[in-house]
Structure formats: C-alpha cells, structure tokens
Design an enzyme around this catalytic site. Sequence first.
Site, PDB file in Angstrom:
ATOM      1  N   SER A 201       0.806  -1.222   0.000  1.00 53.61           N
ATOM      2  CA  SER A 201       0.000   0.000   0.000  1.00 53.61           C
ATOM      3  C   SER A 201       0.837   1.268   0.000  1.00 53.61           C
ATOM      4  O   SER A 201       0.442   2.273  -0.606  1.00 53.61           O
ATOM      5  CB  SER A 201      -0.935   0.014   1.216  1.00 53.61           C
ATOM      6  OG  SER A 201      -1.766  -1.111   1.217  1.00 53.61           O
ATOM      7  N   HIS A 254       0.972   4.272   4.492  1.00 53.89           N
ATOM      8  CA  HIS A 254       0.184   4.924   3.450  1.00 53.89           C
ATOM      9  C   HIS A 254       0.585   6.392   3.309  1.00 53.89           C
ATOM     10  O   HIS A 254       0.849   6.881   2.204  1.00 53.89           O
ATOM     11  CB  HIS A 254      -1.303   4.843   3.774  1.00 53.89           C
ATOM     12  CG  HIS A 254      -1.858   3.454   3.705  1.00 53.89           C
ATOM     13  ND1 HIS A 254      -3.193   3.162   3.894  1.00 53.89           N
ATOM     14  CD2 HIS A 254      -1.258   2.256   3.465  1.00 53.89           C
ATOM     15  CE1 HIS A 254      -3.389   1.865   3.772  1.00 53.89           C
ATOM     16  NE2 HIS A 254      -2.228   1.292   3.523  1.00 53.89           N
TER      17      HIS A 254
END
Length: 283
Positions: A201, A254
């Site tokens: 991610s 992230h």
Amino acid sequence: MQKLLTTRNADMMKRLHSFLQRRGVPVTVSEHGNQLELWLVQSSYSALAKDLIAEFKADPDGAEAELEQASQASPRAQQTPSLVQQLLRQAGLLTIIYAVLVSLVFALLNTQLAMPLFENLRISDSFTDLPWLQPWRFLTPTLLHFSVLHFLFNVFWWWYLGGRFERAYGSLYLLIALVACAVFSNVMQFMVSGPYFGGLSGVVYGLFGIAVVVAWQRPAHPLFLPIGLIGFMLVWLLLGYTDLLWVNVANTAHSAGLIAGLVLGIAIRVIEHINKTNTAHGS
C-alpha cells in the site's frame, strides 16, 4: 519527455497524433501559445517516432491508407483482445514481475511455510534496529499480504498505477519509485509500530502521489486520474485513521508512501521542465 514536432496546423497534428498512437508510439499533444507541440512520452520510442513522422510528412494520405490496409489485412485486428491480453498491454515487465512475486508470496503465506517466510521478509527481527546488514528487508515487507482483500486491493492498484507509470516512463523510473516509496514507507511504519506489518500500500500511495503531480491539469497525460478516483484514494487514506474500517491499516506507511510519491512527482516535473527548456533553446 521529448518534443518531436511544433506546428500551428491543428488538423495535421490531429492526424499525426492518431497515426502515431495507432502504430503504438506513446505521444501526447500540448499547447504553447498559438503552437501545438507533439511530445514523446517514453524516450525508447524516439527512433521509431522520427521514422514514422518522416513517413507521414512525405505522404500523409498514403501513410494513413497503408496503416488502414495493414489493419484490415491482419486477422487479429478483427478480433477483440482477450481480458488477459488487455491486462498485459496495460503493464510493463517490472509491473508483471513484481505482481507475480507478490502473488507467489501470498500463496506461500497460506501454507506451512508462512511463519519462516514472514520471519525472513519482515523488515527486522527487532523492534528497534533497522536491518542494515540485510538491506533487502527494507523492501520485502511490500511482498507480505495477510488477507485476500488486502492482496487483491494492492495488486489491482499496483497494476493500474504501476503499469501506467512504467508504460509512460519506463522500467527504470518504476524501479526507482518502487524502492524509494517502499523504503520510506516501511521505515516510517517500523518506527511507529515495529516489524509486524506488510503490504504494497505504501508503494501504491506513492504511485498515486506521482500520478497526481505529473498529470495535474494535463488531461491528455497517460497518468491523468479523474477527480473521483483521487477523492476515493484520499478518503480511503483518511478512513484508515478512524475506527470505521474492519481491518488493521498501516496508516503511517500509506501517508509516508504518499509523501514520497509527491516528492518524486515534483522531481519528475522538474526534470521534464528542464528537458523541455533545453529542447526549446536547442531548436
């Protein structure tokens, strides 16, 4: 990017742009004052692009007719590409290789090899020490996925964003983006939560950040993202910081990946601007 042609003839530019794209050359058109500029997105196509432009200039109607005849003569041109063929066309070699690696590791994590595999791929065996003597560990947490949804989400976005990026800028640029975003996001997540995390991610959000910057206000750019998609990615990022999601989210990875991607995107825009300026001065 490399400037191939400048003209005021909009009709000719439209025909040439279509001709080159149909021949598989990644080009885009931009406006500069009252001039139209044809830009080559990926430098590896430079020689082919110049040859095709010369062919088109010599006989535009003939070049288009020959291309049309070749398309009609080819049996494959009459067939709709299969889903697999369409997916492969959207990705480059590195995109495919890394997606296969992630898939293989995910499959093995659902066998008896799960524990030794995780111990060898996580960023560190310690909660405090970075793996300076095993530098591959800075990257390998991106191979780890712990649920089907986690795996599918990341592989899809890696293919969508990474594939477009590699097709536009080449495998070397994608490799640099992969390593930079992975290392920065993994280290930041490790410093916050320790070594028990994994996922692609951070890289996905890095590629998202790159796409937003390099294609901002450039709708013809191959990395251009619709505003709805940008909104979805940002909302998903923010939801990770709430208790609304049903999964544990590596929020720091992230956010760090996005920051790394924004920085890389700015660097790419600067490089493009320098190349464009040098080309303008040299012409």
